[in-house]
Each structure stands twice: as C-alpha cells, then as structure tokens.
Motif scaffolding. Structure first.
Motif, PDB file in Angstrom:
ATOM      1  N   THR A  11       0.805  -1.221   0.000  1.00 47.96           N
ATOM      2  CA  THR A  11       0.000   0.000   0.000  1.00 47.96           C
ATOM      3  C   THR A  11       0.836   1.269   0.000  1.00 47.96           C
ATOM      4  N   GLN A  13       2.353   4.506  -1.143  1.00 47.73           N
ATOM      5  CA  GLN A  13       1.998   5.482  -2.160  1.00 47.73           C
ATOM      6  C   GLN A  13       3.127   6.499  -2.278  1.00 47.73           C
ATOM      7  N   GLN A  61       7.651   7.241  -0.049  1.00 51.63           N
ATOM      8  CA  GLN A  61       6.741   6.130  -0.271  1.00 51.63           C
ATOM      9  C   GLN A  61       6.303   5.648   1.100  1.00 51.63           C
TER      10      GLN A  61
END
Length: 75
Positions: A11, A13, A61
């Motif tokens: 997950t 991003q 990230q």
C-alpha cells in the motif's frame, strides 16, 4: 481479520514534497529519524524516503496515514 492483515509494502503510495526553505537531504534524515523513533523494529517496511537535491524535494513512499503525518511534519 484477513482483510486487515495486509503488508504495508503493498500500500505504499509515492508522493513528492517540494521544499521551499529546508534542505531535501536534511528533511529526508528527519523523516527517517521520526519513523525510526516511532517504529524502531520495522520502519524499513513502512516508509522509504529519497532526497532529490536538484529539485530540493523529498520523494516519500508510505501508506496513506503515514503520508498524512509526513505532510503535517513538512508544513
């Protein structure tokens, strides 16, 4: 429980934060230190930070909740 038991690497991003005043390399280290103090055992799976010194930006990230924390930290 299976729906919630998801690794953070799936997950992550990527978000670029362009900095106006602070040095990208200093902010990179500050973000990493923040997460190392919060999650000393497993922070490498939760966040990745890269300094882009040519644009004075950091590329982060992280999961959505961590991105919210980082955005507040940078502002």
């Amino acid at each position: 429980i299976g729906d919630f038991d998801v690794g953070t690497a799936d997950t992550l991003q990527p978000v670029q934060y362009v900095l106006k005043y602070a040095s990208a390399s200093i902010v990179q280290q500050q973000i990493l230190n923040l997460f190392l103090s919060r999650f000393p055992q497993d922070s490498s799976d939760k966040i990745r930070v890269t300094a882009d010194t040519s644009n004075n930006a950091v590329l982060v990230q992280a999961g959505p909740a961590d991105q919210d924390d980082i955005a507040r930290f940078i502002k």
